[in-house]
Design a protein around this motif. Structure first.
Motif, short mmCIF file in Angstrom:
data_model
loop_
_atom_site.label_atom_id
_atom_site.label_comp_id
_atom_site.label_asym_id
_atom_site.label_seq_id
_atom_site.Cartn_x
_atom_site.Cartn_y
_atom_site.Cartn_z
N TYR A 15 0.85 -1.28 -0.14
CA TYR A 15 0.07 0.08 -0.06
C TYR A 15 0.92 1.44 -0.09
N LEU A 16 2.33 1.33 -0.04
CA LEU A 16 3.12 2.14 0.35
C LEU A 16 3.90 2.29 -1.09
N ASP A 17 4.43 3.77 -1.01
CA ASP A 17 5.54 4.13 -2.00
C ASP A 17 6.32 4.93 -1.10
N LYS A 18 7.67 4.82 -1.53
CA LYS A 18 8.84 5.91 -1.01
C LYS A 18 8.26 7.08 -1.52
N ALA A 19 8.15 8.10 -0.45
CA ALA A 19 8.04 9.62 -0.72
C ALA A 19 9.14 10.40 -1.24
#
Length: 211
Positions: free
Chosen positions: A207-211
């Protein structure tokens, strides 16, 4: 999927009565029948091994909106478990109706096959700023809608891994195992008119990506 089960940040329901009580433990079940509903779920999940807990959650999400709004928490799990017991062939809808003496309204059929986890990339570390993927899916998902597209900070990464909900929730027993991350968000970033504070949400890696 977006539905009645995911109302975080929705306005118009008034204040939620809430007190922090860390000194006493309230009973898990408030009515005598509720433990039977919980037992029914694990009869199918553990003893019969007919479905997973995420499939139960997805069945809860599939309950028709008006039915969902007019049932209590554990009633929804009775409906979900009964739906899956019918869908997996343990009991027929007719047998269920005959036993109860009327029409038992099951959850709506699934309209999605689910989706696979993201693989082949480096995970996240404590202190990383991450962006929740801005995704709208028709199937099961364990990402609250109010954090969609928002930035947060990783506070903790679990050492254990679990099947990706969007896969296992649709019966894919080969679902990729992933850790979850405790991600902290500013309440101002989530809801611009809220008081200053923070919210911590437990989110699967996909659900996550590196910002």
């Amino acid at each position: 999927m977006d539905g009645f089960h995911d109302l975080g940040g929705t306005q118009g329901f008034g204040k939620v009565p809430h007190t922090i009580n860390s000194l006493t433990y309230k009973p898990v079940f408030k009515q005598d029948w509720e433990h039977l509903a919980y037992s029914l779920v694990f009869l199918g999940v553990d003893q019969l091994k007919k479905f997973s807990l995420d499939e139960v959650r997805h069945a809860v999400e599939r309950i028709e909106f008006r039915q969902h709004a007019n049932t209590q928490y554990y009633e929804r799990y009775v409906i979900a478990a009964a739906t899956l017991l019918v869908e997996t062939g343990v009991i027929t809808k007719q047998e269920l109706d005959d036993a109860l003496g009327g029409d038992f309204k099951l959850a709506l059929p699934s309209i999605s096959e689910g989706r696979a986890a993201i693989i082949g990339r480096k995970g996240f570390e404590i202190g990383d700023t991450v962006m929740v993927r801005d995704e709208y899916v028709t199937g099961h998902i364990r990402m609250p809608g109010y954090v969609r597209g928002k930035k947060g900070t990783v506070l903790h990464k679990t050492t254990e891994k679990w099947p990706f909900p969007d896969s296992i929730g649709h019966g894919h027993v080969n679902a990729v195992l992933q850790p979850t991350y405790h991600v902290q968000f500013s309440t101002k970033d989530l809801w611009s008119d809220s008081e200053e504070g923070f919210v911590v949400v437990d989110l699967f890696e996909s659900y996550l990506d590196k910002a």
